[in-house]
Structures are given as structure tokens and as C-alpha cells.
Design an enzyme around this catalytic site. Structure first.
Site, PDB file in Angstrom:
ATOM      1  N   ASP A  19       0.848  -1.206   0.000  1.00  0.00           N
ATOM      2  CA  ASP A  19       0.000   0.000   0.000  1.00  0.00           C
ATOM      3  C   ASP A  19       0.879   1.250   0.000  1.00  0.00           C
ATOM      4  O   ASP A  19       0.594   2.238  -0.685  1.00  0.00           O
ATOM      5  CB  ASP A  19      -0.890   0.050   1.260  1.00  0.00           C
ATOM      6  CG  ASP A  19      -1.471  -1.311   1.603  1.00  0.00           C
ATOM      7  OD1 ASP A  19      -1.665  -2.106   0.681  1.00  0.00           O
ATOM      8  OD2 ASP A  19      -1.687  -1.575   2.801  1.00  0.00           O
TER       9      ASP A  19
HETATM   10  O1  LIG Z   1      -7.975  -8.175   3.596  1.00  0.00           O
HETATM   11  P1  LIG Z   1      -7.207  -7.133   2.831  1.00  0.00           P
HETATM   12  O2  LIG Z   1      -8.014  -5.875   2.669  1.00  0.00           O
HETATM   13  O3  LIG Z   1      -6.643  -7.635   1.553  1.00  0.00           O
HETATM   14  O4  LIG Z   1      -5.927  -6.773   3.696  1.00  0.00           O
HETATM   15  C1  LIG Z   1      -6.047  -6.031   4.872  1.00  0.00           C
HETATM   16  C2  LIG Z   1      -4.705  -5.777   5.450  1.00  0.00           C
HETATM   17  O5  LIG Z   1      -4.045  -6.980   5.806  1.00  0.00           O
HETATM   18  O6  LIG Z   1      -3.897  -5.131   4.484  1.00  0.00           O
HETATM   19  C3  LIG Z   1      -3.144  -4.091   5.073  1.00  0.00           C
HETATM   20  C4  LIG Z   1      -1.708  -4.236   4.725  1.00  0.00           C
HETATM   21  O7  LIG Z   1      -1.516  -4.221   3.348  1.00  0.00           O
HETATM   22  C5  LIG Z   1      -3.395  -4.158   6.547  1.00  0.00           C
HETATM   23  O8  LIG Z   1      -3.350  -2.871   7.097  1.00  0.00           O
HETATM   24  C6  LIG Z   1      -4.736  -4.819   6.639  1.00  0.00           C
HETATM   25  O9  LIG Z   1      -4.976  -5.471   7.858  1.00  0.00           O
END
Ligand SMILES: O=P(O)(O)OC[C@@]1(O)O[C@H](CO)[C@@H](O)[C@@H]1O
Length: 306
Positions: free
Chosen positions: A251
């Protein structure tokens, strides 16, 4: 104005522990709780690099309130859709003796009324130039929901940025997103294509552009990243680091890239900044302080894939 959409936010509980034994009271060494979710992380890192954005998402219960309150304390504009009787998930990231354990939960149920509320919210936005959609969908939301969001974006002329691991990504490329950010694993899972060498990268990029993606940033962790704008493909290597927690790395890498590329700045610098940021986050709990980014940028190399 860039808006980020986190359909499935989370409190991240980042734990560092030397012992992680079954049937044993494992006393941990360090724990950090952070208000997160993929799109929210993008907003945090965009601000770090001087770009403001607004935050959208579904939130519920005490954990949802914690995330929204923390974000408001930091002076972000966040417009939550509150889901009733459901708690925003808490995800657990354990780092133990060089190994990572990622426990990512499903997320509360979002009913059709709340789904519509978010769609109406997006429809009502007149200042939204870009919508960056990140992460998974929570329970109760079908993959077809992405189509509803993207149709609204198309109608309103909002540029779409997609960082989702859903198999639906393939079908969503017909909406011609401005940028997609898959990693090499997602390319394999969603498109059935494996990255083995530069020829395979060229084939993948050609395929993704053919389906509608205008630009592709493909991340590969410690192996570096590729960017293709249909005319050219660039590769940027990655700094050598000691991995602590890869959570938030992708991200943050995306946000760093957007902070340069969307402003029309130098593409090579944007790629180095993306790679350096992703690496610095991967050696930190949560996002970290991003203090090594400038040093890492100096060590990185870019090459054009011919
Ligand atoms: O379930 P998703 O939305 O794919 O992933 C969510 C997540 O793991 O992604 C972020 C890290 O990239 C964390 O902040 C969050 O907990």
C-alpha cells in the site's frame, strides 16, 4: 481530490515475539495497534509525501470507532458508512525470529442498504478526480459490487486505481482503470500467468493492457517492481533489507508512486521512491517512520525492458 476507498478496514495488531510455541503462554516483546486497511494506508503515506486525500469505507462497532477517531485526530477527512451491529475486524501480524505470521480476518457483514449508501456517496462527489480502491471485500458484499462502483466512476469521469486481489480484477479491466497494482502472485492467481523472465513480463503487460488497464505497477517484493504505460516497461530493483513485517508495504509503495506519478513528475524517480518506500515499510512494524527512503533511493537502479 484523490479519494481512497477501504471496503474492509482493520485494526492491525503488530506483535513482535521471540517465543511462539503451541500450548505455552507466549509473553510477547512488543505490540503496536494501528488503525489500518489498505486504502487508509495509502492515504497515510500520500500525506507523508505531501498529498492530501479523503477516506471512504465501511466501519462498525468499537473497533470501527477507534479507527475513525484515530484518523480524525490526525486531521484527515474521513466519511464512514457505519454498519450496524457489526465490528470492524482486527488483523494480527506476528513477527517471530525472522518469520511472519499474518492472520487476516473476514470483516463484518455489510448489508445492501449500506452498500447503496456508499454508492450514493460516491455519486454525490463533485471533487473526486481519482478513486483508489484497495483491499478485500467484507462479508455480505459480492464481487459484482466492484462493477457498480466502477460504472459510477466511468459516468463521472473519475480515474480508477485498483489494488485488489479479487479474481474479478480480470473483468474490471474493461472499465479502463488508470492504474492497477497487482503483485506477481496475484498475476498468477487472477490471470494464470507466471513471471519467470523479462519476456514473461512483456507478455503479462501486453495482456493486461489488452484487457483495458492503462498503466500497470507490478510489485514483486524483494525482487523489485515493473511499471508499464503500454509504450514502455521499466524495472526498478529493491533495496536489501532485513524483513520485519511486510504488512502495509504494498500500500505504501503504491502511495509513494502516486505521490510523484499523478503529479506528472519523473517516472524513474517515482519508481525508485515506490521501491524504497515499500522496503522501508517492510523493515518496520506497521508503516513505520519512512526515514530511510531517501538513502535507499540513491542506491536503486532503473532499466528499461526492451
Ligand atoms: O484483507 P485485505 O483488505 O486484503 O488486507 C487487509 C490488510 O491486511 O492489508 C493491510 C496491509 O496491506 C493491513 O493494514 C490490513 O490489515
Amino acid at each position: 481530490m484523490i479519494y481512497t476507498l477501504t471496503t474492509n478496514p482493520a485494526i492491525d495488531m503488530n506483535i513482535n515475539t521471540k517465543t511462539l510455541k503451541p500450548s505455552h503462554v507466549n509473553r510477547t516483546d512488543e505490540v503496536v495497534y494501528t488503525p489500518n486497511g489498505k486504502g487508509i494506508n495509502v492515504s497515510f503515506v500520500l500525506r507523508h509525501y505531501g498529498i492530501e486525500s479523503k477516506i471512504l469505507g465501511f466501519f462498525g462497532g468499537f473497533s470501527g470507532h477507534y479507527i475513525v477517531d484515530e484518523i480524525r485526530k490526525r486531521d484527515y477527512v474521513i466519511e464512514p458508512v457505519w454498519i450496524d451491529d457489526e465490528i470492524t475486524r482486527i488483523n494480527i501480524f506476528i513477527n517471530s525470529n525472522g518469520e511472519e505470521y499474518k492472520l487476516v480476518n473476514k470483516g463484518g457483514n455489510v448489508n445492501s442498504e449500506k452498500q447503496q449508501e456508499l454508492l450514493d456517496m460516491i455519486k454525490s462527489k463533485d471533487d473526486c478526480t481519482h478513486l483508489s480502491i484497495s483491499g478485500s471485500l467484507p462479508a455480505g458484499i459480492d464481487e459484482s459490487y466492484y462493477h457498480e462502483i466502477l460504472k459510477i466512476c466511468k459516468e463521472k469521469g473519475i480515474e480508477i486505481i485498483l489494488d485488489i486481489s479479487s479474481k474479478e480484477l480480470k473483468e474490471l479491466l474493461k472499465y479502463e482503470p488508470l492504474l492497477i497494482k497487482p503483485n506477481d502472485d496475484e498475476i498468477k492467481e487472477v490471470f494464470g500467468m507466471e513471471i519467470t523472465d523479462e519476456n514473461s513480463v512483456k507478455e503479462v503487460m501486453k495482456h493486461l493492457h489488452g484487457l483495458g488497464a492503462k498503466n500497470v505497477l507490478m510489485t514483486m517484493g524483494a525482487k523489485g517492481l515493473y511499471f508499464s504505460n503500454k509504450e514502455k516497461i521499466w524495472f526498478c530493483d529493491a533495496p536489501k533489507i532485513t524483513l520485519l513485517s511486510s504488512a502495509c508495504s504494498g500500500d505504501s509503495c503504491l502511495a509513494a508512486f502516486l505521490s510523484e506519478w499523478l503529479m506528472g513528475k519523473d517516472i524513474e524517480y517515482a519508481l525508485k521512491k515506490a521501491s524504497a518506500t515499500g522496503a522501508n515499510v517492510a523493515e518496520s512494524m506497521a508503516i513505520g517512520d519512512l526515514k530511510k527512503v531517501d538513502k535507499y533511493i540513491e542506491s536503486l537502479n532503473i532499466k528499461e525492458v526492451k
